[in-house]
Design an enzyme around this catalytic site. Structure first.
Site, PDB file in Angstrom:
ATOM      1  N   ASP A   1       0.842  -1.176   0.000  1.00 48.84           N
ATOM      2  CA  ASP A   1       0.000   0.000   0.000  1.00 48.84           C
ATOM      3  C   ASP A   1       0.894   1.250   0.000  1.00 48.84           C
ATOM      4  O   ASP A   1       2.079   1.178   0.326  1.00 48.84           O
ATOM      5  CB  ASP A   1      -0.884  -0.052   1.253  1.00 48.84           C
ATOM      6  CG  ASP A   1      -1.774   1.155   1.406  1.00 48.84           C
ATOM      7  OD1 ASP A   1      -2.443   1.522   0.423  1.00 48.84           O
ATOM      8  OD2 ASP A   1      -1.811   1.730   2.505  1.00 48.84           O
ATOM      9  N   ILE A   2       0.299   2.386  -0.369  1.00 45.83           N
ATOM     10  CA  ILE A   2       1.073   3.629  -0.407  1.00 45.83           C
ATOM     11  C   ILE A   2       0.801   4.491   0.823  1.00 45.83           C
ATOM     12  O   ILE A   2       1.685   4.709   1.643  1.00 45.83           O
ATOM     13  CB  ILE A   2       0.770   4.422  -1.700  1.00 45.83           C
ATOM     14  CG1 ILE A   2       1.238   3.636  -2.934  1.00 45.83           C
ATOM     15  CG2 ILE A   2       1.453   5.791  -1.656  1.00 45.83           C
ATOM     16  CD1 ILE A   2       0.952   4.318  -4.254  1.00 45.83           C
ATOM     17  N   ASP A   3      -0.429   4.977   0.954  1.00 43.26           N
ATOM     18  CA  ASP A   3      -0.741   5.926   2.022  1.00 43.26           C
ATOM     19  C   ASP A   3      -0.762   5.248   3.382  1.00 43.26           C
ATOM     20  O   ASP A   3      -1.378   4.198   3.555  1.00 43.26           O
ATOM     21  CB  ASP A   3      -2.084   6.596   1.734  1.00 43.26           C
ATOM     22  CG  ASP A   3      -2.022   7.424   0.455  1.00 43.26           C
ATOM     23  OD1 ASP A   3      -1.412   8.502   0.486  1.00 43.26           O
ATOM     24  OD2 ASP A   3      -2.561   6.969  -0.574  1.00 43.26           O
TER      25      ASP A   3
ATOM     26  N   GLY B   1      -5.452   2.436  -3.931  1.00 43.64           N
ATOM     27  CA  GLY B   1      -6.687   2.958  -4.485  1.00 43.64           C
ATOM     28  C   GLY B   1      -6.449   4.131  -5.409  1.00 43.64           C
ATOM     29  O   GLY B   1      -7.366   4.585  -6.097  1.00 43.64           O
TER      30      GLY B   1
ATOM     31  N   LYS C   1      -7.731  -5.518  -3.923  1.00 48.93           N
ATOM     32  CA  LYS C   1      -6.275  -5.636  -4.059  1.00 48.93           C
ATOM     33  C   LYS C   1      -5.814  -7.095  -4.043  1.00 48.93           C
ATOM     34  O   LYS C   1      -4.796  -7.438  -4.649  1.00 48.93           O
ATOM     35  CB  LYS C   1      -5.572  -4.866  -2.944  1.00 48.93           C
ATOM     36  CG  LYS C   1      -5.722  -3.358  -3.031  1.00 48.93           C
ATOM     37  CD  LYS C   1      -4.891  -2.695  -1.934  1.00 48.93           C
ATOM     38  CE  LYS C   1      -5.028  -1.186  -1.942  1.00 48.93           C
ATOM     39  NZ  LYS C   1      -4.154  -0.557  -0.928  1.00 48.93           N
TER      40      LYS C   1
ATOM     41  N   ASP D   1      -2.175  -1.347   5.748  1.00 51.81           N
ATOM     42  CA  ASP D   1      -2.660  -0.850   7.040  1.00 51.81           C
ATOM     43  C   ASP D   1      -4.175  -0.692   7.097  1.00 51.81           C
ATOM     44  O   ASP D   1      -4.731  -0.522   8.179  1.00 51.81           O
ATOM     45  CB  ASP D   1      -2.042   0.524   7.337  1.00 51.81           C
ATOM     46  CG  ASP D   1      -2.667   1.616   6.484  1.00 51.81           C
ATOM     47  OD1 ASP D   1      -3.380   2.477   7.035  1.00 51.81           O
ATOM     48  OD2 ASP D   1      -2.492   1.599   5.249  1.00 51.81           O
TER      49      ASP D   1
ATOM     50  N   ASN E   1      -9.087  -1.708   2.934  1.00 56.08           N
ATOM     51  CA  ASN E   1      -8.997  -2.173   1.551  1.00 56.08           C
ATOM     52  C   ASN E   1      -7.741  -3.008   1.285  1.00 56.08           C
ATOM     53  O   ASN E   1      -7.576  -3.564   0.198  1.00 56.08           O
ATOM     54  CB  ASN E   1      -9.093  -1.013   0.559  1.00 56.08           C
ATOM     55  CG  ASN E   1      -7.926  -0.046   0.649  1.00 56.08           C
ATOM     56  OD1 ASN E   1      -7.291   0.110   1.693  1.00 56.08           O
ATOM     57  ND2 ASN E   1      -7.639   0.628  -0.445  1.00 56.08           N
TER      58      ASN E   1
END
Length: 272
Positions: free
Chosen positions: A10-12, A45, A199, A222, A225
């Site tokens: 994940d990124i954020d 996302g 995902k 985290d 999603n």
């Protein structure tokens, strides 16, 4: 020696710290993993435009590196070759728009090219402005009836402050949950996507395309999603800043996003 051949992250609030930066430790760990031949796949996302600066910063590029976009709705190479894509029809988009209008809600929709649309005209909420800014393609104000009959979207995002989304989530699930994947992706975002888009399925499609066994994959995340991705991957790593309900899925809970949790996980699994 690690058997991990692909890491989906994940990124954020995972790769990025709270200031939306990639720490030097994370960057070095990822670049060392890439040098060892590990596929490092950003899974978010976000649209592709919302990822570009981070891909560039990490040196992830070309035909042989990949990303999972739009919460799993699109899997593609960084150079743009589509591996997998699922969309919602204009008819489905109209039903969502009708619900939004009738309930005086705010939303935006994203098409396969990463363009941001809304039919809200009187007031554009801060979350839609943020989405359009992140996508860097402007904001198109049109209702579905003003778009071609074959127009499709990757997802629709209901945008409200947290308490209001908390209140409407059960109804949205009741109305759309049987035929769509409904997921809260952040405080102000409730996303409606095609039924089998998440995902986890994105990771499955990419691993199969690359000939990598799912047991040889590792996922790091985290949020809500990220759950399907954490459940599918051979190894599930959860950020310390995640909710306890998500930590229960973890093979390993790494340090938080402000303490280079990615680098900690890469060291744990001998990826760098």
């Amino acid at each position: 020696m690690s058997n991990i051949k692909l890491v989906a992250m994940d990124i954020d609030d995972t790769l990025l710290d709270d200031k939306k930066n990639i720490s030097l430790k994370n960057k070095v760990a990822i670049q060392k993993a890439l040098e060892k031949g590990v596929k490092v796949v950003l899974s978010s996302g976000r649209t592709f435009n919302g990822m570009i600066e981070y891909l560039d910063e990490l040196g992830i590029n070309g035909d042989n590196q990949f990303v999972i976009l739009d919460g799993g709705g699109v899997v593609q190479s960084v150079s743009g070759k589509i591996i997998y894509q699922q969309t919602l029809s204009n008819a489905a988009y109209r039903k969502i728009d009708k619900y939004v209008v009738e309930n005086n809600l705010h939303y935006n929709a994203v098409d396969v090219k990463g363009n941001t649309y809304t039919s809200n005209r009187d007031f554009i909420d801060k979350y839609t402005v943020l989405q359009a800014f992140e996508n860097n393609k402007g904001l198109i104000i049109k209702c579905p009836g003003e778009l071609p009959n074959d127009f499709e979207i990757v997802k629709a995002i209901l945008n409200e402050d947290g308490p209001k989304l908390d209140a409407i989530t059960p109804e949205v699930n009741r109305l759309f949950g049987d035929n769509h994947y409904v997921v809260r992706t952040d405080v102000g975002f409730l996303e409606i996507m095609p039924q089998h888009v998440n995902k986890g399925n994105g990771l499955l499609h990419l691993a199969k395309y690359l000939g990598i066994g799912i047991d040889d994959t590792l996922a790091i995340g985290d949020g809500e999603n990220d759950i399907p991705m954490l459940e599918q991957a051979g190894v599930a790593v959860v950020m310390e800043n995640a909710d306890d309900s998500i930590k229960k899925l973890a093979d390993f809970v790494t340090t938080n996003n402000n303490e280079s949790g990615i680098a900690t996980a890469f060291e744990k699994y001998d990826l760098n």
